[in-house]
Motif scaffolding. Structure first.
Motif, mmCIF file in Angstrom:
data_model
loop_
_atom_site.group_PDB
_atom_site.id
_atom_site.type_symbol
_atom_site.label_atom_id
_atom_site.label_comp_id
_atom_site.label_asym_id
_atom_site.label_seq_id
_atom_site.Cartn_x
_atom_site.Cartn_y
_atom_site.Cartn_z
ATOM 1 N N GLY A 108 139.890 56.609 120.615
ATOM 2 C CA GLY A 108 140.223 56.908 122.034
ATOM 3 C C GLY A 108 139.464 57.117 122.920
ATOM 4 N N THR A 109 139.822 57.387 124.297
ATOM 5 C CA THR A 109 138.996 57.621 125.355
ATOM 6 C C THR A 109 140.334 58.258 126.285
ATOM 7 O OG1 THR A 109 137.363 57.083 127.110
ATOM 8 C CG2 THR A 109 138.882 55.681 127.041
ATOM 9 N N GLN A 110 139.924 59.727 126.526
ATOM 10 C CA GLN A 110 140.385 60.027 127.306
ATOM 11 C C GLN A 110 140.964 59.277 129.018
ATOM 12 O OE1 GLN A 110 143.187 62.717 126.802
ATOM 13 N NE2 GLN A 110 144.057 62.600 129.028
ATOM 14 N N VAL A 111 141.895 59.083 129.760
ATOM 15 C CA VAL A 111 142.200 58.210 131.162
ATOM 16 C C VAL A 111 142.845 59.714 131.940
ATOM 17 C CG1 VAL A 111 143.094 57.134 132.440
ATOM 18 C CG2 VAL A 111 141.476 56.526 131.239
ATOM 19 N N THR A 112 142.227 60.298 132.598
ATOM 20 C CA THR A 112 143.339 61.313 133.281
ATOM 21 C C THR A 112 143.454 61.400 134.676
ATOM 22 O OG1 THR A 112 143.171 62.934 132.253
ATOM 23 C CG2 THR A 112 143.609 63.897 134.044
ATOM 24 N N VAL A 113 144.263 60.842 135.739
ATOM 25 C CA VAL A 113 144.746 60.819 136.891
ATOM 26 C C VAL A 113 145.230 61.599 137.764
ATOM 27 C CG1 VAL A 113 145.867 58.900 138.546
ATOM 28 C CG2 VAL A 113 145.361 57.906 136.223
#
Length: 115
Positions: A108-113
Protein backbone atom coordinates in the motif's frame (compact mmCIF):
# COMPACT_ATOMS: atom_id res chain seq x y z
CA UNK A 1 5.28 -15.44 -6.05
CA UNK A 2 3.01 -12.47 -6.72
CA UNK A 3 4.67 -9.19 -5.80
CA UNK A 4 2.94 -5.83 -6.04
CA UNK A 5 4.65 -2.61 -5.00
CA UNK A 6 2.59 0.56 -4.81
CA UNK A 7 4.12 4.04 -4.86
CA UNK A 8 3.24 7.67 -5.48
CA UNK A 9 1.20 8.50 -2.40
CA UNK A 10 1.67 11.60 -0.31
CA UNK A 11 0.07 14.63 1.30
CA UNK A 12 -1.90 16.92 -0.99
CA UNK A 13 -4.40 19.73 -0.40
CA UNK A 14 -8.04 19.34 -1.41
CA UNK A 15 -8.36 19.73 -5.15
CA UNK A 16 -4.87 18.40 -5.74
CA UNK A 17 -3.69 15.47 -7.84
CA UNK A 18 -1.56 12.38 -7.41
CA UNK A 19 -0.56 9.52 -9.69
CA UNK A 20 -0.15 6.15 -8.07
CA UNK A 21 1.88 3.34 -9.60
CA UNK A 22 1.90 -0.39 -8.94
CA UNK A 23 4.86 -2.45 -10.12
CA UNK A 24 3.96 -6.11 -10.62
CA UNK A 25 6.17 -9.19 -10.75
CA UNK A 26 5.97 -12.92 -10.17
CA UNK A 27 2.98 -13.53 -12.43
CA UNK A 28 1.85 -12.88 -16.00
CA UNK A 29 0.58 -9.35 -15.42
CA UNK A 30 -0.87 -8.96 -18.91
CA UNK A 31 -3.22 -11.90 -18.34
CA UNK A 32 -4.96 -10.47 -15.28
CA UNK A 33 -7.57 -7.86 -14.67
CA UNK A 34 -6.38 -5.54 -11.91
CA UNK A 35 -7.99 -3.40 -9.26
CA UNK A 36 -7.23 -0.53 -6.96
CA UNK A 37 -8.74 -0.74 -3.50
CA UNK A 38 -8.35 1.54 -0.50
CA UNK A 39 -8.73 1.45 3.25
CA UNK A 40 -9.54 4.57 5.21
CA UNK A 41 -8.68 4.82 8.92
CA UNK A 42 -11.00 2.61 10.93
CA UNK A 43 -12.83 1.27 7.86
CA UNK A 44 -12.76 -1.84 5.72
CA UNK A 45 -11.39 -2.30 2.23
CA UNK A 46 -13.23 -0.36 -0.46
CA UNK A 47 -12.98 -1.17 -4.15
CA UNK A 48 -12.03 1.94 -6.14
CA UNK A 49 -11.45 0.95 -9.75
CA UNK A 50 -10.80 -1.97 -12.07
CA UNK A 51 -9.30 -2.57 -15.50
CA UNK A 52 -9.34 -5.64 -17.72
CA UNK A 53 -6.22 -7.45 -18.82
CA UNK A 54 -5.92 -5.57 -22.11
CA UNK A 55 -6.60 -2.18 -20.59
CA UNK A 56 -9.59 -1.31 -22.75
CA UNK A 57 -12.33 -1.76 -20.16
CA UNK A 58 -12.39 0.25 -16.95
CA UNK A 59 -14.83 0.61 -14.06
CA UNK A 60 -15.04 2.99 -11.13
CA UNK A 61 -16.78 3.34 -7.81
CA UNK A 62 -19.37 6.11 -7.87
CA UNK A 63 -17.37 8.01 -5.27
CA UNK A 64 -14.41 8.49 -7.65
CA UNK A 65 -16.05 8.43 -11.07
CA UNK A 66 -15.00 11.43 -13.16
CA UNK A 67 -12.05 12.20 -10.88
CA UNK A 68 -9.87 9.08 -11.04
CA UNK A 69 -8.49 7.26 -14.09
CA UNK A 70 -7.03 3.77 -14.07
CA UNK A 71 -4.58 2.60 -16.73
CA UNK A 72 -1.90 0.02 -17.29
CA UNK A 73 1.26 -0.55 -19.29
CA UNK A 74 1.61 -4.28 -19.87
CA UNK A 75 5.06 -3.83 -21.41
CA UNK A 76 6.23 -2.37 -18.10
CA UNK A 77 4.10 -4.62 -15.85
CA UNK A 78 2.75 -1.49 -14.21
CA UNK A 79 -0.70 -0.34 -13.13
CA UNK A 80 -1.55 3.34 -12.59
CA UNK A 81 -4.20 5.43 -10.89
CA UNK A 82 -4.42 9.11 -11.79
CA UNK A 83 -6.31 10.92 -9.05
CA UNK A 84 -7.55 14.46 -9.64
CA UNK A 85 -9.81 16.80 -7.67
CA UNK A 86 -8.90 14.97 -4.50
CA UNK A 87 -11.16 15.30 -1.47
CA UNK A 88 -10.45 14.76 2.25
CA UNK A 89 -12.62 11.63 2.09
CA UNK A 90 -10.14 10.11 -0.38
CA UNK A 91 -7.63 9.84 2.47
CA UNK A 92 -6.69 6.17 2.75
CA UNK A 93 -4.02 3.58 2.11
CA UNK A 94 -4.29 2.58 -1.55
CA UNK A 95 -3.52 -0.93 -2.73
CA UNK A 96 -3.37 -2.68 -6.07
CA UNK A 97 -4.45 -6.29 -6.41
CA UNK A 98 -5.45 -8.84 -9.03
CA UNK A 99 -9.14 -8.39 -9.76
CA UNK A 100 -11.23 -10.20 -7.18
CA UNK A 101 -8.25 -11.34 -5.10
CA UNK A 102 -7.50 -8.61 -2.60
CA UNK A 103 -5.55 -11.01 -0.38
CA UNK A 104 -2.64 -10.63 -2.81
CA UNK A 105 -2.51 -6.85 -2.58
CA UNK A 106 0.75 -5.01 -2.05
CA UNK A 107 1.90 -3.11 1.03
CA UNK A 108 0.00 0.00 0.00
CA UNK A 109 0.78 3.68 -0.36
CA UNK A 110 -0.67 6.35 1.93
CA UNK A 111 -2.71 9.16 0.41
CA UNK A 112 -3.61 12.06 2.70
CA UNK A 113 -5.79 14.90 1.48
CA UNK A 114 -5.69 17.79 3.88
CA UNK A 115 -5.13 21.52 3.97
Amino acid sequence: EVQLVESGGGLVPPGGSLRLSCAASGFTFSSYGMSWVRQAPGKGLEWVSGINSGGRSTTYADSVKGRFAISRDNAKNTLYLQMDSLKPEDTAVYYCAPAGDYTRRGQGTQVTVSS
